[in-house]
Design a protein around this motif. Structure first.
Motif, PDB file in Angstrom:
ATOM      1  N   LEU A  78       0.835  -1.190   0.000  1.00  0.00           N
ATOM      2  CA  LEU A  78       0.000   0.000   0.000  1.00  0.00           C
ATOM      3  C   LEU A  78       0.880   1.254   0.000  1.00  0.00           C
ATOM      4  N   PHE A  79       1.946   1.177   0.791  1.00  0.00           N
ATOM      5  CA  PHE A  79       2.902   2.287   0.867  1.00  0.00           C
ATOM      6  C   PHE A  79       3.495   2.562  -0.516  1.00  0.00           C
ATOM      7  N   GLU A  80       3.888   1.504  -1.229  1.00  0.00           N
ATOM      8  CA  GLU A  80       4.451   1.685  -2.570  1.00  0.00           C
ATOM      9  C   GLU A  80       3.435   2.350  -3.477  1.00  0.00           C
ATOM     10  N   ARG A  81       2.221   1.822  -3.442  1.00  0.00           N
ATOM     11  CA  ARG A  81       1.172   2.290  -4.348  1.00  0.00           C
ATOM     12  C   ARG A  81       0.834   3.757  -4.087  1.00  0.00           C
ATOM     13  N   LEU A  82       0.785   4.139  -2.817  1.00  0.00           N
ATOM     14  CA  LEU A  82       0.303   5.477  -2.480  1.00  0.00           C
ATOM     15  C   LEU A  82       1.407   6.527  -2.425  1.00  0.00           C
ATOM     16  N   ALA A  83       2.610   6.132  -2.004  1.00  0.00           N
ATOM     17  CA  ALA A  83       3.619   7.156  -1.736  1.00  0.00           C
ATOM     18  C   ALA A  83       4.842   7.072  -2.644  1.00  0.00           C
ATOM     19  N   ILE A  84       5.099   5.913  -3.240  1.00  0.00           N
ATOM     20  CA  ILE A  84       6.303   5.811  -4.056  1.00  0.00           C
ATOM     21  C   ILE A  84       5.961   5.909  -5.542  1.00  0.00           C
ATOM     22  N   ARG A  85       4.946   5.185  -5.980  1.00  0.00           N
ATOM     23  CA  ARG A  85       4.640   5.190  -7.404  1.00  0.00           C
ATOM     24  C   ARG A  85       4.264   6.568  -7.933  1.00  0.00           C
ATOM     25  N   PRO A  86       3.534   7.402  -7.189  1.00  0.00           N
ATOM     26  CA  PRO A  86       3.166   8.710  -7.742  1.00  0.00           C
ATOM     27  C   PRO A  86       4.335   9.674  -7.920  1.00  0.00           C
ATOM     28  N   VAL A  87       5.507   9.349  -7.396  1.00  0.00           N
ATOM     29  CA  VAL A  87       6.629  10.284  -7.499  1.00  0.00           C
ATOM     30  C   VAL A  87       7.086  10.368  -8.943  1.00  0.00           C
ATOM     31  N   ARG A  88       7.103  11.579  -9.473  1.00  0.00           N
ATOM     32  CA  ARG A  88       7.427  11.708 -10.895  1.00  0.00           C
ATOM     33  C   ARG A  88       8.930  11.710 -11.166  1.00  0.00           C
ATOM     34  N   HIS A  89       9.692  12.342 -10.275  1.00  0.00           N
ATOM     35  CA  HIS A  89      11.146  12.352 -10.475  1.00  0.00           C
ATOM     36  C   HIS A  89      11.800  11.647  -9.300  1.00  0.00           C
ATOM     37  N   PRO A  90      11.945  10.334  -9.398  1.00  0.00           N
ATOM     38  CA  PRO A  90      12.432   9.600  -8.227  1.00  0.00           C
ATOM     39  C   PRO A  90      13.925   9.792  -7.986  1.00  0.00           C
ATOM     40  N   GLU A  91      14.311  10.990  -7.564  1.00  0.00           N
ATOM     41  CA  GLU A  91      15.713  11.207  -7.211  1.00  0.00           C
ATOM     42  C   GLU A  91      15.942  10.700  -5.789  1.00  0.00           C
ATOM     43  N   PRO A  92      17.188  10.266  -5.508  1.00  0.00           N
ATOM     44  CA  PRO A  92      17.456   9.722  -4.176  1.00  0.00           C
ATOM     45  C   PRO A  92      16.974  10.625  -3.047  1.00  0.00           C
ATOM     46  N   ILE A  93      17.251  11.916  -3.152  1.00  0.00           N
ATOM     47  CA  ILE A  93      16.938  12.797  -2.035  1.00  0.00           C
ATOM     48  C   ILE A  93      15.430  12.866  -1.768  1.00  0.00           C
ATOM     49  N   VAL A  94      14.652  12.881  -2.837  1.00  0.00           N
ATOM     50  CA  VAL A  94      13.194  12.920  -2.694  1.00  0.00           C
ATOM     51  C   VAL A  94      12.710  11.626  -2.049  1.00  0.00           C
ATOM     52  N   LEU A  95      13.240  10.499  -2.516  1.00  0.00           N
ATOM     53  CA  LEU A  95      12.815   9.208  -1.973  1.00  0.00           C
ATOM     54  C   LEU A  95      13.248   9.064  -0.519  1.00  0.00           C
ATOM     55  N   ILE A  96      14.420   9.586  -0.198  1.00  0.00           N
ATOM     56  CA  ILE A  96      14.872   9.519   1.199  1.00  0.00           C
ATOM     57  C   ILE A  96      13.865  10.239   2.088  1.00  0.00           C
ATOM     58  N   ILE A  97      13.469  11.438   1.673  1.00  0.00           N
ATOM     59  CA  ILE A  97      12.558  12.195   2.539  1.00  0.00           C
ATOM     60  C   ILE A  97      11.182  11.540   2.603  1.00  0.00           C
ATOM     61  N   ILE A  98      10.720  10.990   1.497  1.00  0.00           N
ATOM     62  CA  ILE A  98       9.419  10.320   1.535  1.00  0.00           C
ATOM     63  C   ILE A  98       9.461   9.127   2.485  1.00  0.00           C
ATOM     64  N   THR A  99      10.514   8.324   2.387  1.00  0.00           N
ATOM     65  CA  THR A  99      10.546   7.154   3.258  1.00  0.00           C
ATOM     66  C   THR A  99      10.770   7.559   4.714  1.00  0.00           C
ATOM     67  N   VAL A 100      11.519   8.639   4.929  1.00  0.00           N
ATOM     68  CA  VAL A 100      11.659   9.124   6.305  1.00  0.00           C
ATOM     69  C   VAL A 100      10.301   9.613   6.813  1.00  0.00           C
ATOM     70  N   GLY A 101       9.572  10.319   5.939  1.00  0.00           N
ATOM     71  CA  GLY A 101       8.225  10.759   6.295  1.00  0.00           C
ATOM     72  C   GLY A 101       7.360   9.560   6.662  1.00  0.00           C
ATOM     73  N   ALA A 102       7.476   8.506   5.861  1.00  0.00           N
ATOM     74  CA  ALA A 102       6.694   7.299   6.137  1.00  0.00           C
ATOM     75  C   ALA A 102       7.084   6.709   7.481  1.00  0.00           C
ATOM     76  N   SER A 103       8.389   6.763   7.783  1.00  0.00           N
ATOM     77  CA  SER A 103       8.811   6.172   9.047  1.00  0.00           C
ATOM     78  C   SER A 103       8.247   6.962  10.227  1.00  0.00           C
TER      79      SER A 103
END
Lengths: 291, 258, 317
Positions: A78-103
């Motif tokens: 669910l996390f992938e579907r809702l928070a990772i897949r919608p990211v248009r420019h999956p740069e490391p820094i953006v993904l780091i902050i999203i996953t930290v936000g998720a944590s």
């Protein structure tokens, strides 16, 4: 001698946990190029889920275990579907902050559901500790080692023998090429998330009897699992396993012979040494991002 | 054969990656103020040779001399300071910067302001900055891009981006300029303009080594051609001679068959 | 260049600070603004490294902590005057940054993130476990107020002016660096390290230099923090704190000085607003962080500008 053996046992037990967490990190990294900073929180969900299902709902161990793992894996997807897949420019820094936000989100959710208390959970079986030349090995440790071995073997077979497993390996090598030959890469990423967080839940479930789980247990476990994945070589299954056990044992010996306060530092000191000397890890391939 | 007229000397260079021999026993030199074309089928080792000369990685064996001085162990940025500049096959501009700023970065080795000086903005730093801007405009005029100084560099049409990259390389006042497929992606008229510019650069006394697949350009502009095939030098000489060389024909035609 | 516009902005900034400083009587608001100032310093410091030079750091709170602990130990344990402890605090962070930076900055991408994370964790654990010196997990108490000659910064108002004065100087300093030869070289590393080296930029040296500069600014913030609160504990300088600094930079918009101010303000105020959610605070905070990154990955400032342009475009048609 007896002392060393005792430390070795506790190192093996912790190492097995780190290994499973590291496998989760590594697996996800190899198929999605993403490091999930919320991984430790899925471990926490696994541990507390297990506590609730057994103590709260009175389920027997085995269904509780599978239900927990399945539930956490579903949350991961669910996390992938809702928070990772919608990211248009999956740069490391953006993904780091999203996953930290998720944590942070998951930790907050954990606190809402389970409160700030630590829980205790009975071991999977009430066998007395086994005596080995004066050193005691807890029954739960044996459970942990056995379950970790079974899970690793299953994962190995999955990657080597099944079509889906091979398709995931193909995605890890090149997403584009995999897509061209008709592998549904989006589905594979989703599956990778499910498997990875499911592994996290396995780790959480099997340590719940020996750690007094609480809502904030995940962060440190996640970071250490991550260190273990780095030692072994990010993206390698056997590397993650080896790294996990190595970290567990070194840490235990460190506690025994240096200082227990610096136990937590050991993982990170090793992490730096590995990064400086051999960033691809012990078993990793050579594709290191090092200029 | 060592004499003062050779700016760059490549002597018995070997380079392998893992088990693959990328270059073996490469040996040639560039005369001061000359234009030399480096050609060969894909995978012949041209780019590897470029990367060796510009210090991206060291050679396994052999020696590279620049202005009579061995440069094997110099780092990339030190070589720029010595006077070796390059352009890239895929145009590597600084995408977040304007056209002018790209040139200003090119002037990095010819200016000296450090962190501390920049904070205090001493008068000589202001003067240096002013001069750098003037010089940058001159360089833009040289390639005809002065009207686009404040555009974002990657907004320019591709052909102009190549010219900008050339101007940026020239900003470091090189004595040797290495051009990696400068005409790739350019149309006929742009290629013509490029040829003219390369000659102008040479007339300023800069020695040029270029890798190029456009044979018309290479043959018309180069005084000497060096041909590589599978990591070996198979011919060297004036364009006309090389064109009729049997080994060269075999390499190209052989390649064409496969 | 932008000389005049810049001067106007600085003037507006100074006037705003003075008006706020004189008119605000509420200690709580002053305190909040002081914290925004400290966080702006941290965001600016990381922005130089991450926004401009493109080098991520997930352990920046370590330098913040070094600044705070060094001054705490010197002024309290050894009775050194705070103003003399300042160069020691900043200098210590710079030396550590230099030693750690040389091997760490050779890494890139996730590996660099991990290296800096590991470093930050080690320093945090050191604060926590070296209790004979740092006071351990329960923290370090009794730090004296800041005195500079006859000036004693023990009121909220005086501290407000001090912190924002430092912020202004830091903004000017960063602006000047960015608009110079060094700043362009930093940005060239961000855009393409290989091309930057091929143009003659000593990328290794410059990365270490900006890391050291960044550490110095963070340590300055730590110094000010210690003498503001008189009490420090390791929890302020943990992994979450490092991530918070990264978030300020990213939400404000990378490579933007005013963005750093904006991001710092938002992330300082957000938890205050979220107190209203009491136990839902963490959940909401996590959700906000995720949503901003999913929908406005270039930060709120740029994100809003982008949306505006998209709106304009669709209306022009």
């Amino acid at each position: 001698m007896q002392e060393i053996l005792q430390y070795l046992f506790s190192g093996l037990t912790n190492g097995a946990i780190y290994a499973v967490i590291a496998v989760g990190f590594s697996m996800l990294y190899s198929s999605t190029d993403l490091i999930n900073f919320a991984h430790g929180e899925f471990v926490m969900l696994g541990a507390l889920g297990m506590v609730s299902l057994t103590a709260g709902f009175g389920l027997p161990l085995i269904p509780a275990f599978f239900l927990t793992v399945a539930g956490v894996a579903a949350a991961g997807m669910l996390f992938e579907r809702l928070a990772i897949r919608p990211v248009r420019h999956p740069e490391p820094i953006v993904l780091i902050i999203i996953t930290v936000g998720a944590s942070i989100f998951l930790r907050g959710a954990g606190m809402l559901i389970w409160g700030k208390n630590s829980y205790s959970m009975p071991p999977f079986s009430d066998h007395p500790p086994i005596d080995f030349a004066g050193a005691r090995l807890l029954a739960q440790s044996i459970w942990i080692l056995v379950i970790v071995t079974v899970v690793t073997a299953a994962l190995h077979l999955f990657y080597r023998r099944t079509l889906t497993g091979k398709a995931m390996t193909a995605c890890a090598v090149s997403k584009k090429a995999a897509w061209i030959v008709g592998i549904p890469t989006k589905w594979m990423v989703l599956l990778a998330f499910g498997l990875s967080t499911g592994m996290g839940a396995v780790a959480g479930a099997i340590i719940s009897p020996i750690t007094m789980p609480s809502y904030d247990m995940g962060t440190m476990l996640g970071l250490k699992g991550f260190c273990a994945a780095m030692f072994g070589g990010l993206g390698s299954l056997w590397g993650a396993i080896l790294g996990g056990f190595l970290l567990g044992i070194l840490e235990a010996l460190g506690v025994g012979f240096v200082s227990s306060g610096l136990k937590d530092a050991a993982a990170f000191i090793l992490l730096l040494l590995v990064l400086y000397v051999r960033p691809q890890g012990i078993l990793g391939s050579a594709d290191v991002k090092r200029f | 054969m060592t004499n003062n007229t050779n700016l760059l000397e490549i002597r018995n260079i070997d380079k392998s990656f893992g088990g693959v021999q990328a270059l073996s026993d490469i040996d040639f030199f560039l005369e001061q103020g000359s234009i030399t074309g480096l050609i060969g089928p894909n995978g012949a080792g041209k780019t590897t040779l470029f990367n060796l000369i510009t210090g991206l990685f060291p050679a396994d064996k052999g020696e590279i001399r620049f202005g009579g001085r061995p440069i094997n162990n110099f780092r990339v940025n030190e070589l720029v300071r010595l006077g070796i500049a390059r352009t890239f096959q895929n145009v590597e501009l600084f995408e977040s910067m304007t056209v002018l700023e790209n040139i200003l970065v090119g002037l990095h080795t010819r200016t000296r302001c450090g962190i501390i000086e920049s904070i205090f903005r001493f008068p000589y730093i202001r003067r240096e900055e002013q001069q750098a801007r003037e010089r940058a405009i001159e360089l833009l005029e040289f390639v005809g891009l002065q009207d686009y100084a404040d555009r974002t560099s990657t907004d320019l049409p591709f052909g102009w981006q190549r010219l900008l990259e050339l101007a940026r390389a020239m900003a470091s006042k090189p004595r040797l300029l290495l051009l990696d497929e400068p005409a790739a992606g350019l149309n006929m008229s742009e290629t013509g303009r490029l040829e003219e510019l390369i000659r102008k650069v040479r007339d300023q006394g800069v020695t040029i080594l270029l890798v190029e697949h456009d044979m018309n350009l290479t043959m018309s502009i180069s005084e000497k051609i060096v041909v590589l095939d599978q990591g070996r030098k198979i011919a060297e000489g004036p364009p006309r001679e090389v064109q009729t060389d049997e080994a060269v024909m075999a390499a190209y035609l052989g390649k064409a068959k496969s | 260049m932008y000389g005049r516009a810049q001067k106007i902005i600085y003037a507006v900034f100074v006037i705003a600070v003075i008006i706020l400083g004189w008119s605000l009587d509420n200690e709580y608001y002053l305190q909040l603004l002081i914290f925004i100032g400290l966080n702006t310093l941290l965001a600016l410091s990381l922005n130089m490294l991450m926004g401009y030079a493109g080098q991520i750091s997930l352990g920046h709170a370590a330098f913040y902590g070094i600044g705070a602990y060094v001054t705490a130990i010197l002024t309290t344990t050894y009775n050194v005057e705070p103003i003399l402890a300042l160069p020691a605090a900043v200098g210590a962070a710079m030396i550590v940054a230099w030693i750690v930076g040389i091997p760490t900055l050779r890494l890139s991408g996730y590996y660099l993130g991990m290296g800096t994370l590991g470093f930050g964790m080690i320093i945090h654990i050191l604060f926590r476990e070296w209790s004979s010196v740092t006071g351990g997990a329960s923290g370090f108490v009794g730090i004296p107020p800041l005195e500079i000659g006859p000036l004693i910064f023990d009121s909220r108002r005086s501290y407000f002016f001090l912190v924002w004065g430092v912020v202004l100087l830091s903004i000017i300093m960063c602006r000047r660096i960015i608009d110079s030869r060094v700043g362009r070289a930093l940005r060239s590393i961000h855009d393409g390290e290989k091309a930057a080296a091929a143009i003659g930029v000593d990328t290794k040296k410059l990365k270490v230099q900006v890391f050291v500069l960044s550490a110095a600014m963070a340590a300055m913030a730590g110094f000010l923090y210690a003498h503001l609160i008189y009490f420090i504990s390791p929890g302020t300088f943990n992994f979450v704190a490092s991530i918070r600094i990264v978030t300020m930079v990213v939400i404000g918009g990378m490579a933007s000085i005013w963005g750093a101010l904006f991001g710092a303000s938002l992330l300082t105020l957000l938890p205050e607003w979220l107190h209203a959610f009491s136990e839902f605070e963490m959940v909401v905070y996590g959700l906000i962080l995720m949503s901003v990154m999913i929908f406005l990955p270039r930060g709120l400032t740029r994100g809003v500008i982008d949306i505006y342009y998209r709106y304009r475009k669709s209306h022009d048609k």
